[in-house]
Write a protein that holds these residues in place. Structure first.
Motif, PDB file in Angstrom:
ATOM      1  N   GLY A  16       0.761  -1.241  -0.211  1.00 50.49           N
ATOM      2  CA  GLY A  16       0.155  -0.155   0.010  1.00 50.49           C
ATOM      3  C   GLY A  16       0.874   1.230  -0.156  1.00 50.49           C
ATOM      4  N   ALA A  17       1.920   1.444   0.761  1.00 50.47           N
ATOM      5  CA  ALA A  17       2.680   2.474   0.659  1.00 50.47           C
ATOM      6  C   ALA A  17       3.645   2.609  -0.543  1.00 50.47           C
ATOM      7  CB  ALA A  17       3.917   2.069   1.885  1.00 50.47           C
ATOM      8  N   ILE A  18       3.981   1.388  -0.902  1.00 54.53           N
ATOM      9  CA  ILE A  18       4.626   1.953  -2.621  1.00 54.53           C
ATOM     10  C   ILE A  18       3.662   2.524  -3.614  1.00 54.53           C
ATOM     11  CG2 ILE A  18       5.814   0.346  -4.285  1.00 54.53           C
ATOM     12  CD1 ILE A  18       6.943  -1.208  -2.094  1.00 54.53           C
ATOM     13  N   TYR A  19       2.541   1.740  -3.488  1.00 50.21           N
ATOM     14  CA  TYR A  19       1.302   2.175  -4.106  1.00 50.21           C
ATOM     15  C   TYR A  19       1.207   3.725  -4.099  1.00 50.21           C
ATOM     16  CZ  TYR A  19      -2.912   2.337  -6.840  1.00 50.21           C
ATOM     17  OH  TYR A  19      -3.806   2.663  -7.917  1.00 50.21           O
ATOM     18  N   VAL A  20       1.007   4.230  -2.890  1.00 46.08           N
ATOM     19  CA  VAL A  20       0.942   5.641  -2.700  1.00 46.08           C
ATOM     20  C   VAL A  20       1.917   6.467  -3.402  1.00 46.08           C
ATOM     21  CG1 VAL A  20       0.551   7.399  -0.833  1.00 46.08           C
ATOM     22  CG2 VAL A  20      -0.703   5.201  -0.503  1.00 46.08           C
ATOM     23  N   VAL A  21       3.279   6.027  -2.776  1.00 47.20           N
ATOM     24  CA  VAL A  21       4.499   6.922  -3.075  1.00 47.20           C
ATOM     25  C   VAL A  21       4.404   6.824  -4.809  1.00 47.20           C
ATOM     26  CG1 VAL A  21       6.966   6.885  -3.023  1.00 47.20           C
ATOM     27  CG2 VAL A  21       5.748   6.575  -1.083  1.00 47.20           C
ATOM     28  N   LEU A  22       4.168   5.736  -5.271  1.00 46.22           N
ATOM     29  CA  LEU A  22       4.359   5.786  -6.804  1.00 46.22           C
ATOM     30  C   LEU A  22       3.377   6.603  -7.383  1.00 46.22           C
ATOM     31  CD1 LEU A  22       5.188   2.155  -7.780  1.00 46.22           C
ATOM     32  CD2 LEU A  22       6.565   4.052  -7.925  1.00 46.22           C
ATOM     33  N   THR A  23       2.068   6.452  -6.989  1.00 47.38           N
ATOM     34  CA  THR A  23       1.090   7.521  -7.395  1.00 47.38           C
ATOM     35  C   THR A  23       1.254   8.902  -7.361  1.00 47.38           C
ATOM     36  OG1 THR A  23      -0.575   5.753  -7.157  1.00 47.38           O
ATOM     37  CG2 THR A  23      -1.273   8.053  -7.301  1.00 47.38           C
ATOM     38  N   LEU A  24       1.829   9.515  -6.184  1.00 45.06           N
ATOM     39  CA  LEU A  24       2.107  10.641  -5.932  1.00 45.06           C
ATOM     40  C   LEU A  24       3.386  11.352  -6.604  1.00 45.06           C
ATOM     41  CD1 LEU A  24       1.151  11.002  -2.253  1.00 45.06           C
ATOM     42  CD2 LEU A  24      -0.492  11.467  -4.239  1.00 45.06           C
ATOM     43  N   LEU A  25       4.334  10.447  -6.682  1.00 47.02           N
ATOM     44  CA  LEU A  25       5.818  10.465  -7.453  1.00 47.02           C
ATOM     45  C   LEU A  25       5.295  11.164  -8.822  1.00 47.02           C
ATOM     46  CD1 LEU A  25       8.622  10.630  -6.854  1.00 47.02           C
ATOM     47  CD2 LEU A  25       8.687   8.456  -7.994  1.00 47.02           C
ATOM     48  N   PHE A  26       4.463  10.263  -9.385  1.00 39.78           N
ATOM     49  CA  PHE A  26       4.145  10.552 -10.677  1.00 39.78           C
ATOM     50  C   PHE A  26       2.590  11.234 -11.067  1.00 39.78           C
ATOM     51  CE2 PHE A  26       7.139   7.070 -10.801  1.00 39.78           C
ATOM     52  CZ  PHE A  26       8.113   7.563 -11.740  1.00 39.78           C
ATOM     53  N   ALA A  27       2.262  12.119 -10.046  1.00 42.66           N
ATOM     54  CA  ALA A  27       0.830  12.712  -9.882  1.00 42.66           C
ATOM     55  C   ALA A  27       0.369  13.223 -11.414  1.00 42.66           C
ATOM     56  CB  ALA A  27       0.887  13.649  -8.601  1.00 42.66           C
ATOM     57  N   PRO A  28       1.410  13.800 -11.907  1.00 39.03           N
ATOM     58  CA  PRO A  28       0.771  14.704 -13.263  1.00 39.03           C
ATOM     59  C   PRO A  28       0.268  13.577 -14.256  1.00 39.03           C
ATOM     60  CG  PRO A  28       2.802  15.454 -12.704  1.00 39.03           C
ATOM     61  CD  PRO A  28       2.655  14.445 -11.785  1.00 39.03           C
ATOM     62  N   LEU A  29       0.532  12.460 -14.001  1.00 35.97           N
ATOM     63  CA  LEU A  29       0.247  11.209 -15.177  1.00 35.97           C
ATOM     64  C   LEU A  29      -0.647  10.429 -14.351  1.00 35.97           C
ATOM     65  CD1 LEU A  29       3.510  10.271 -16.540  1.00 35.97           C
ATOM     66  CD2 LEU A  29       1.811  11.498 -17.483  1.00 35.97           C
ATOM     67  N   SER A  30      -0.894  10.571 -13.138  1.00 37.61           N
ATOM     68  CA  SER A  30      -1.479   9.351 -12.137  1.00 37.61           C
ATOM     69  C   SER A  30      -3.260   9.900 -12.361  1.00 37.61           C
ATOM     70  CB  SER A  30      -1.229   9.328 -10.799  1.00 37.61           C
ATOM     71  OG  SER A  30       0.185   9.129 -10.869  1.00 37.61           O
ATOM     72  N   TYR A  31      -3.702  11.008 -12.760  1.00 38.61           N
ATOM     73  CA  TYR A  31      -5.274  11.410 -12.455  1.00 38.61           C
ATOM     74  C   TYR A  31      -5.605  12.106 -13.700  1.00 38.61           C
ATOM     75  CZ  TYR A  31      -3.637  11.210  -7.641  1.00 38.61           C
ATOM     76  OH  TYR A  31      -3.036  10.581  -6.109  1.00 38.61           O
ATOM     77  N   GLY A  32      -7.006  11.703 -13.966  1.00 38.79           N
ATOM     78  CA  GLY A  32      -7.400  12.550 -15.149  1.00 38.79           C
ATOM     79  C   GLY A  32      -8.148  11.457 -16.163  1.00 38.79           C
ATOM     80  N   GLU A  33      -8.695  11.988 -17.224  1.00 34.14           N
ATOM     81  CA  GLU A  33      -9.111  11.285 -18.217  1.00 34.14           C
ATOM     82  C   GLU A  33      -7.889  10.515 -19.094  1.00 34.14           C
ATOM     83  OE1 GLU A  33      -9.491  15.406 -19.614  1.00 34.14           O
ATOM     84  OE2 GLU A  33     -10.030  14.426 -18.052  1.00 34.14           O
ATOM     85  N   VAL A  34      -6.772  11.009 -19.134  1.00 35.60           N
ATOM     86  CA  VAL A  34      -5.866  10.360 -19.860  1.00 35.60           C
ATOM     87  C   VAL A  34      -4.635   9.997 -18.678  1.00 35.60           C
ATOM     88  CG1 VAL A  34      -4.105  10.399 -21.667  1.00 35.60           C
ATOM     89  CG2 VAL A  34      -6.304  11.294 -22.009  1.00 35.60           C
ATOM     90  N   GLN A  35      -4.647   8.898 -18.335  1.00 31.49           N
ATOM     91  CA  GLN A  35      -3.657   8.717 -17.054  1.00 31.49           C
ATOM     92  C   GLN A  35      -2.776   7.435 -17.307  1.00 31.49           C
ATOM     93  OE1 GLN A  35      -5.867   6.779 -13.602  1.00 31.49           O
ATOM     94  NE2 GLN A  35      -7.193   8.319 -14.554  1.00 31.49           N
ATOM     95  N   ILE A  36      -1.540   7.671 -16.869  1.00 36.38           N
ATOM     96  CA  ILE A  36      -0.800   6.363 -16.731  1.00 36.38           C
ATOM     97  C   ILE A  36      -0.268   6.273 -15.242  1.00 36.38           C
ATOM     98  CG2 ILE A  36       1.261   5.108 -17.642  1.00 36.38           C
ATOM     99  CD1 ILE A  36       1.217   6.691 -20.183  1.00 36.38           C
ATOM    100  N   ARG A  37      -1.152   5.579 -14.486  1.00 42.82           N
ATOM    101  CA  ARG A  37      -0.585   5.396 -13.051  1.00 42.82           C
ATOM    102  C   ARG A  37       0.092   4.218 -12.935  1.00 42.82           C
ATOM    103  NH1 ARG A  37      -5.066   5.945  -8.168  1.00 42.82           N
ATOM    104  NH2 ARG A  37      -5.269   7.949  -8.983  1.00 42.82           N
ATOM    105  N   PHE A  38       1.450   4.446 -12.987  1.00 40.61           N
ATOM    106  CA  PHE A  38       2.673   3.632 -12.803  1.00 40.61           C
ATOM    107  C   PHE A  38       2.322   2.454 -11.540  1.00 40.61           C
ATOM    108  CE2 PHE A  38       4.661   6.947 -15.354  1.00 40.61           C
ATOM    109  CZ  PHE A  38       5.017   6.196 -16.445  1.00 40.61           C
ATOM    110  N   SER A  39       1.780   3.066 -10.468  1.00 38.57           N
ATOM    111  CA  SER A  39       1.544   2.409  -9.584  1.00 38.57           C
ATOM    112  C   SER A  39       0.517   1.202  -9.668  1.00 38.57           C
ATOM    113  CB  SER A  39       0.889   3.081  -8.107  1.00 38.57           C
ATOM    114  OG  SER A  39      -0.172   3.885  -8.648  1.00 38.57           O
ATOM    115  N   GLU A  40      -0.429   1.369 -10.825  1.00 37.63           N
ATOM    116  CA  GLU A  40      -1.199   0.238 -11.075  1.00 37.63           C
ATOM    117  C   GLU A  40      -0.150  -1.122 -11.650  1.00 37.63           C
ATOM    118  OE1 GLU A  40      -4.820  -0.267 -11.345  1.00 37.63           O
ATOM    119  OE2 GLU A  40      -4.414   1.019  -9.754  1.00 37.63           O
TER     120      GLU A  40
END
Length: 166
Positions: A16-40
Motif C-alpha cells: 500500500g505504501a509503495i502504491y501511494v508513493v508511486l502514484t504521488l511521485l508521478f501525480a501529473p500522469l496518475s490522475y485524469g481522463e488520460v492517465q498512466i498510473r505507474f502504481s497500477e
C-alpha cells in the motif's frame, strides 16, 4: 517464528505504501481522463501474495485522498483496483500472462463513469474507456509483466504470507 497474520499485515502495508508513493511521485500522469498510473503495475502482486489485495485497495484510497480526488472517485476508483486485485489473485494458478487483465478491465470500465458523472468530463464514455484502458495496459500489462518476470526469481523469498485473503 513470526505470526503469519503479522507478516500478512506487513506485506499489505508495504505494498500500500509503495502504491501511494508511486502514484504521488508521478501525480501529473496518475490522475485524469488520460492517465498512466505507474502504481497500477503493482496490481500484478496478488499473483504472488493475497496480502496485495488489501494493500492495493488501501493504497489506492490513500493515493486518491492525497491526490485531491472527490469522494465518488476515492470510493469507486479504489473499488476498481480492489476488483482487479481480487480477480488477479483468483487467476494466480492460470497463465501468468492473464494476471494484468482484471485490473485493466475493472479500471477501464469503472473509471470512465467516475470521470463523467463525478468530474463532469464531457468526453464520450467509449473514448474514455479507450484512454483509461491504454493507460492501464501500459501500467499493468507492460510494466506489470516486467515486474512479474523480475519477481518470479524471488517468489519464495520476498512474499512470505500464506494466509488467504479470500
Amino acid at each position: 517464528m513470526k505470526n503469519k497474520s503479522t507478516i500478512f499485515l506487513a506485506e499489505a502495508a508495504a505494498i500500500g505504501a509503495i502504491y501511494v508513493v508511486l502514484t504521488l511521485l508521478f501525480a501529473p500522469l496518475s490522475y485524469g481522463e488520460v492517465q498512466i498510473r505507474f502504481s497500477e503495475a503493482l496490481t500484478i502482486l496478488p499473483y504472488f501474495t493475497p496480502a496485495a489485495i488489501p494493500g492495493l485497495f488501501v493504497g489506492c484510497i490513500i493515493a486518491n485522498l492525497f491526490g485531491g480526488a472527490i469522494p465518488v472517485d476515492i470510493l469507486f476508483g479504489s473499488i476498481a483496483t480492489l476488483i482487479g486485485a481480487v480477480f488477479t489473485y483468483k487467476l494466480r494458478n492460470c497463465s501468468r500472462f492473464l494476471a494484468p487483465i482484471p485490473p485493466i478491465a475493472a479500471n477501464s470500465i469503472i473509471v470512465p463513469f467516475v470521470l463523467r458523472f463525478g468530474y463532469g468530463v464531457n468526453l464520450p464514455i467509449p473514448l474514455m474507456i479507450l484512454t483509461v484502458g491504454i493507460g492501464e495496459v501500459i501500467s499493468c500489462a507492460v510494466i506489470g509483466l516486467i515486474l512479474q518476470t523480475a519477481l518470479l526469481k524471488y517468489k519464495g523469498i520476498i512474499f512470505r504470507s500464506q494466509k488467504s485473503a479470500l
